[in-house]
Write an enzyme that holds these catalytic residues in place. Structure first.
Site: not given
Length: 363
Positions: A204-206, A241, A286
């Protein structure tokens, strides 16, 4: 092309997907320069990719670091233009949809140089995504558009781009074929005490997910319920992030406390990531790249977004969009965990890098 050209990369996904092209350049002993923008600047993680793909060191690192989109893009544009002039670069290859992609393409366009865009034609049709803006602009200044699938060719045609478009396949397929022989023996499952097919692999990073507190709250609820209601261990390769936002929101302990979760930080390298994907019940992500990788590895994917620039994965049944609501996340993971895996992936035969250089060097 008898003149020197440059390949510019700046993020780990770009390095991975351009690795087969770089290896082919080395095999052919062509005159090129490998430029790292420094957009992602974790030396250890970059070094692992270069070693796993047996790549030469970059000729230069522009060391632009992080910052707002405009800041990073401007620094790359300024420094890469200077390097082009210094090294007498006569053409440029860029990849994908990052700030490095856009800046590299713009620098070359301003100097009237040929531009090859690898992975051209992908579209999510969501201009709120920075990646969508980058890929569209890069396509419209490129002279050579290397499209991975027929759908990407169709997207370009719909925007009036027909000249210089080549259907080559996806270089990620080349990369996976290079690493595939060692996946079954990779020690990561034993190190994490995992059983094949008994876990969900999560990334998960978007920005559109991590930078919205309410959306992140919904996503965490969905992840919690996947573990509780479906009985899966959740293996999360935690992105810097995402970790930063969890700390900012005061949720790091909450995330680490999800029942059954195993958080890996820093995140695993590409080889371990592919090994974890290959034995997962479902990949929950994502990431655009992981949608492709899971598809090519024959593993069902659930995407934590409402759209995707990889519609081919939806069409063949390897991927399902779950959005952000906990109910739809649990439903999608449950369905995909039971889905048949007999699809044939649409990303080519693992020879995209050869086709790209055959075309680009012939000009």
């Amino acid at each position: 092309m008898g003149k020197r050209f440059a390949i510019i990369v700046g993020t780990r996904p770009e390095i991975i997907k351009m690795a087969p092209v770089i290896r082919e350049c080395e095999r052919r002993k062509v005159d090129y320069r490998l430029v790292h923008s420094g957009q992602h600047y974790d030396h250890a993680m970059d070094r692992a990719i270069f070693e796993q793909f047996q790549l030469p060191d970059p000729h230069v690192n522009l060391r632009v670091g992080s910052g707002r989109h405009g800041e990073v893009t401007a620094r790359i544009l300024e420094r890469f233009e200077a390097y082009i002039l210094q090294e007498d670069i006569r053409a440029v290859l860029v990849h994908g949809d990052t700030n490095t992609t856009l800046a590299g393409a713009l620098a070359a366009a301003k100097l009237n140089l040929p531009i090859g865009h690898v992975e051209a034609g992908l579209r999510s049709f969501d201009r709120t995504m920075p990646e969508e803006v980058n890929r569209v602009l890069a396509d419209h200044v490129a002279t050579h558009l290397f499209a991975p699938t027929p759908a990407a060719v169709d997207n370009l045609r719909a925007e009036g781009i027909e000249n210089g478009v080549y259907l080559t396949g996806q270089t990620a397929a080349d990369a996976i074929e290079f690493l595939r022989p060692g996946l079954a023996e990779h020690p990561i499952l034993n190190e994490l005490h995992l059983k094949p097919g008994a876990y969900v692999y999560l990334t998960l990073h978007r920005q559109e997910n991590t930078d919205h507190r309410e959306r992140m709250d919904l996503l965490i609820q969905g992840i919690e319920r996947v573990g509780k209601e479906l009985g899966f261990t959740i293996v999360c390769a935690l992105h810097p992030r995402t970790r930063g936002r969890l700390i900012e929101y005061g949720w790091l302990d909450r995330f680490y406390g999800i029942p059954g979760i195993r958080v890996v930080y820093p995140p695993v390298d590409v080889f371990a990531s592919l090994a974890l994907q290959s034995q997962a019940a479902v990949v929950l992500t994502d990431s655009g790249g992981l949608q492709e990788e899971a598809c090519m590895l024959g593993v069902p994917c659930v995407t934590l977004r409402e759209n995707t620039e990889r519609p081919e994965t939806l069409a063949i049944g390897s991927n399902r969009l779950a959005g952000y609501h906990p109910d739809t996340i649990v439903e999608a993971v449950s369905m995909m965990a039971r889905a048949p895996r007999g699809w044939t992936h649409p990303y080519g035969d693992g020879r995209a890098s050869i086709r790209i250089l055959d075309i680009f060097l012939a000009e």
